[in-house]
Write a protein that holds these residues in place. Structure first.
Motif, PDB file in Angstrom:
ATOM      1  N   ASP A   1     -19.277 -17.968  -6.822  1.00  0.00           N
ATOM      2  CA  ASP A   1     -19.436 -17.290  -8.110  1.00  0.00           C
ATOM      3  C   ASP A   1     -19.536 -18.262  -9.281  1.00  0.00           C
ATOM      4  OD1 ASP A   1     -19.331 -14.974  -6.699  1.00  0.00           O
ATOM      5  OD2 ASP A   1     -17.342 -14.353  -7.383  1.00  0.00           O
ATOM      6  N   ALA A   2     -18.684 -19.279  -9.303  1.00  0.00           N
ATOM      7  CA  ALA A   2     -18.678 -20.219 -10.434  1.00  0.00           C
ATOM      8  C   ALA A   2     -19.994 -20.982 -10.522  1.00  0.00           C
ATOM      9  CB  ALA A   2     -17.507 -21.186 -10.305  1.00  0.00           C
ATOM     10  N   GLN A   3     -20.515 -21.395  -9.379  1.00  0.00           N
ATOM     11  CA  GLN A   3     -21.784 -22.144  -9.373  1.00  0.00           C
ATOM     12  C   GLN A   3     -22.942 -21.257  -9.832  1.00  0.00           C
ATOM     13  OE1 GLN A   3     -19.554 -22.153  -6.926  1.00  0.00           O
ATOM     14  NE2 GLN A   3     -19.113 -24.267  -6.343  1.00  0.00           N
ATOM     15  N   TYR A   4     -22.981 -20.021  -9.358  1.00  0.00           N
ATOM     16  CA  TYR A   4     -24.060 -19.129  -9.771  1.00  0.00           C
ATOM     17  C   TYR A   4     -23.950 -18.785 -11.252  1.00  0.00           C
ATOM     18  CZ  TYR A   4     -25.620 -18.560  -4.968  1.00  0.00           C
ATOM     19  OH  TYR A   4     -26.111 -18.796  -3.713  1.00  0.00           O
ATOM     20  N   GLU A   5     -22.738 -18.666 -11.747  1.00  0.00           N
ATOM     21  CA  GLU A   5     -22.560 -18.406 -13.180  1.00  0.00           C
ATOM     22  C   GLU A   5     -23.147 -19.548 -14.004  1.00  0.00           C
ATOM     23  OE1 GLU A   5     -21.872 -16.373 -16.491  1.00  0.00           O
ATOM     24  OE2 GLU A   5     -21.545 -15.586 -14.475  1.00  0.00           O
ATOM     25  N   MET A   6     -22.969 -20.769 -13.550  1.00  0.00           N
ATOM     26  CA  MET A   6     -23.547 -21.926 -14.225  1.00  0.00           C
ATOM     27  C   MET A   6     -25.078 -21.843 -14.215  1.00  0.00           C
ATOM     28  SD  MET A   6     -22.970 -25.976 -13.305  1.00  0.00           S
ATOM     29  CE  MET A   6     -21.247 -25.604 -12.955  1.00  0.00           C
ATOM     30  N   LEU A   7     -25.624 -21.420 -13.073  1.00  0.00           N
ATOM     31  CA  LEU A   7     -27.070 -21.270 -12.962  1.00  0.00           C
ATOM     32  C   LEU A   7     -27.575 -20.181 -13.906  1.00  0.00           C
ATOM     33  CD1 LEU A   7     -29.644 -22.168 -11.444  1.00  0.00           C
ATOM     34  CD2 LEU A   7     -29.116 -20.427  -9.716  1.00  0.00           C
ATOM     35  N   TYR A   8     -26.843 -19.063 -13.971  1.00  0.00           N
ATOM     36  CA  TYR A   8     -27.235 -17.974 -14.870  1.00  0.00           C
ATOM     37  C   TYR A   8     -27.303 -18.442 -16.324  1.00  0.00           C
ATOM     38  CZ  TYR A   8     -25.980 -14.882 -10.942  1.00  0.00           C
ATOM     39  OH  TYR A   8     -25.893 -14.263  -9.713  1.00  0.00           O
ATOM     40  N   GLN A   9     -26.352 -19.266 -16.714  1.00  0.00           N
ATOM     41  CA  GLN A   9     -26.336 -19.725 -18.101  1.00  0.00           C
ATOM     42  C   GLN A   9     -27.554 -20.581 -18.418  1.00  0.00           C
ATOM     43  OE1 GLN A   9     -24.297 -18.515 -20.386  1.00  0.00           O
ATOM     44  NE2 GLN A   9     -23.436 -17.275 -18.726  1.00  0.00           N
ATOM     45  N   ASN A  10     -28.028 -21.344 -17.444  1.00  0.00           N
ATOM     46  CA  ASN A  10     -29.265 -22.114 -17.635  1.00  0.00           C
ATOM     47  C   ASN A  10     -30.444 -21.180 -17.879  1.00  0.00           C
ATOM     48  OD1 ASN A  10     -29.309 -25.289 -17.008  1.00  0.00           O
ATOM     49  ND2 ASN A  10     -27.630 -24.372 -15.862  1.00  0.00           N
ATOM     50  N   TYR A  11     -30.522 -20.124 -17.111  1.00  0.00           N
ATOM     51  CA  TYR A  11     -31.610 -19.161 -17.280  1.00  0.00           C
ATOM     52  C   TYR A  11     -31.528 -18.463 -18.640  1.00  0.00           C
ATOM     53  CZ  TYR A  11     -33.628 -19.286 -12.564  1.00  0.00           C
ATOM     54  OH  TYR A  11     -34.292 -19.668 -11.425  1.00  0.00           O
ATOM     55  N   LEU A  12     -30.328 -18.039 -19.028  1.00  0.00           N
ATOM     56  CA  LEU A  12     -30.172 -17.352 -20.311  1.00  0.00           C
ATOM     57  C   LEU A  12     -30.571 -18.247 -21.475  1.00  0.00           C
ATOM     58  CD1 LEU A  12     -26.802 -15.457 -19.775  1.00  0.00           C
ATOM     59  CD2 LEU A  12     -29.062 -14.430 -20.080  1.00  0.00           C
ATOM     60  N   GLU A  13     -30.209 -19.511 -21.388  1.00  0.00           N
ATOM     61  CA  GLU A  13     -30.575 -20.463 -22.439  1.00  0.00           C
ATOM     62  C   GLU A  13     -32.091 -20.556 -22.582  1.00  0.00           C
ATOM     63  OE1 GLU A  13     -30.534 -25.284 -22.929  1.00  0.00           O
ATOM     64  OE2 GLU A  13     -28.800 -24.355 -21.960  1.00  0.00           O
TER      65      GLU A  13
ATOM     66  N   VAL B   1     -38.413 -13.835 -25.264  1.00  0.00           N
ATOM     67  CA  VAL B   1     -38.976 -12.715 -24.494  1.00  0.00           C
ATOM     68  C   VAL B   1     -37.932 -11.607 -24.416  1.00  0.00           C
ATOM     69  CG1 VAL B   1     -40.522 -14.175 -23.154  1.00  0.00           C
ATOM     70  CG2 VAL B   1     -38.210 -13.743 -22.316  1.00  0.00           C
ATOM     71  N   LYS B   2     -38.399 -10.396 -24.158  1.00  0.00           N
ATOM     72  CA  LYS B   2     -37.483  -9.256 -24.085  1.00  0.00           C
ATOM     73  C   LYS B   2     -37.556  -8.517 -22.747  1.00  0.00           C
ATOM     74  CE  LYS B   2     -35.122  -9.302 -27.845  1.00  0.00           C
ATOM     75  NZ  LYS B   2     -33.636  -9.471 -27.746  1.00  0.00           N
ATOM     76  N   ARG B   3     -38.774  -8.295 -22.246  1.00  0.00           N
ATOM     77  CA  ARG B   3     -38.951  -7.516 -21.015  1.00  0.00           C
ATOM     78  C   ARG B   3     -38.964  -8.467 -19.817  1.00  0.00           C
ATOM     79  NH1 ARG B   3     -43.009  -5.902 -24.120  1.00  0.00           N
ATOM     80  NH2 ARG B   3     -44.595  -6.567 -22.618  1.00  0.00           N
ATOM     81  N   VAL B   4     -37.929  -8.364 -18.979  1.00  0.00           N
ATOM     82  CA  VAL B   4     -37.735  -9.325 -17.885  1.00  0.00           C
ATOM     83  C   VAL B   4     -37.618  -8.598 -16.548  1.00  0.00           C
ATOM     84  CG1 VAL B   4     -36.246 -11.159 -16.977  1.00  0.00           C
ATOM     85  CG2 VAL B   4     -36.543 -10.909 -19.454  1.00  0.00           C
TER      86      VAL B   4
END
Length: 229
Positions: free
Chosen positions: A18-30, A37-40
């Motif tokens: 979970d912690a590693q994927y959360e780090m990956l998610y933050q890269n995508y959000l940035e 963009v809005k529609r994903v």
């Protein structure tokens, strides 16, 4: 034999990344915030946690996944998700498509061009596609090997072997039922895709790359940002 995707859904909580994927998610959000963009569309949305991030940050997002169990988990988070295929999505209906946590590595080399063509169809010209792929180190130095987990009622063995640019992961899960154990098993194959392949695409231009370190001492993933030509 159980669908390998549904088997992975069963063992996901036992693996504990979970912690590693959360780090990956933050890269995508940035990156998504920087692209305005809005529609994903989230292809291979899994349990819906990234879709929840998108919803909480004001994006209009839809997730698709081939695992019914994963889609059920996503829907429980209050996000939009379904088991529809990418090719069933409306043309040019999204500004950006994401494929997170090495989704592309599950696609065989002979099939990846067709997948990318389907991605291109749901994007307008200038639309973005963002994904991550495992590096050779990610396969050889991180993924390959054997992992065990035993919590008293479940015993999991994951045995991954990397050869000829393919990672074969064999999964065996024992779950206790009264005094007996029920066994389920399956296998998943992932494929190494060199960066050179993505630099020669017809439908997409590779705009930039970002090295990602999640599990090892050097980049085990490369995050890729494409723009539709």
């Amino acid at each position: 034999m159980i669908n390998p995707l549904d088997l992975y859904a069963k063992i996901e909580s036992l693996i504990g990344f979970d912690a590693q994927y959360e780090m990956l998610y933050q890269n995508y959000l940035e990156i998504l915030n920087a692209l305005h963009v809005k529609r994903v569309l989230d292809v291979g949305c899994g349990n819906g946690r990234f879709l929840k991030h998108l919803k909480d940050n004001g994006f209009e997002a839809l997730g698709i996944d081939r695992s019914t169990k994963m889609v059920e988990r996503a829907l429980a988070l209050g996000v939009r998700a379904s088991t529809k295929e990418l090719c069933e999505c409306e043309a040019e209906s999204f500004e950006c498509v994401v494929a997170i946590a090495d989704v592309l590595n599950y696609i065989a080399p002979l099939e990846i061009n067709a997948f990318l063509d389907d991605v291109a169809l749901v994007l307008p010209k200038g639309g973005y596609f963002i994904c991550d792929v495992n590096t050779l180190y990610g396969f050889e130095g991180v993924a390959e090997g054997v992992m065990y987990h035993d919590n008293g009622t479940q015993f999991l063995c994951v045995d991954a072997t990397f050869a000829n640019k393919e990672l074969l992961t064999k999964i065996v899960l024992f779950e206790k039922e009264h005094e007996l154990y029920r066994k389920e098993e399956g296998s998943i194959t992932q494929y190494f895709h060199p960066l050179s392949f993505f630099k020669k695409l017809i439908s997409f231009k590779l705009v930039s790359t970002r090295p990602i370190i999640l599990f090892g001492d050097e980049p085990d993933k490369t995050l890729l940002i494409f723009q539709k030509r």
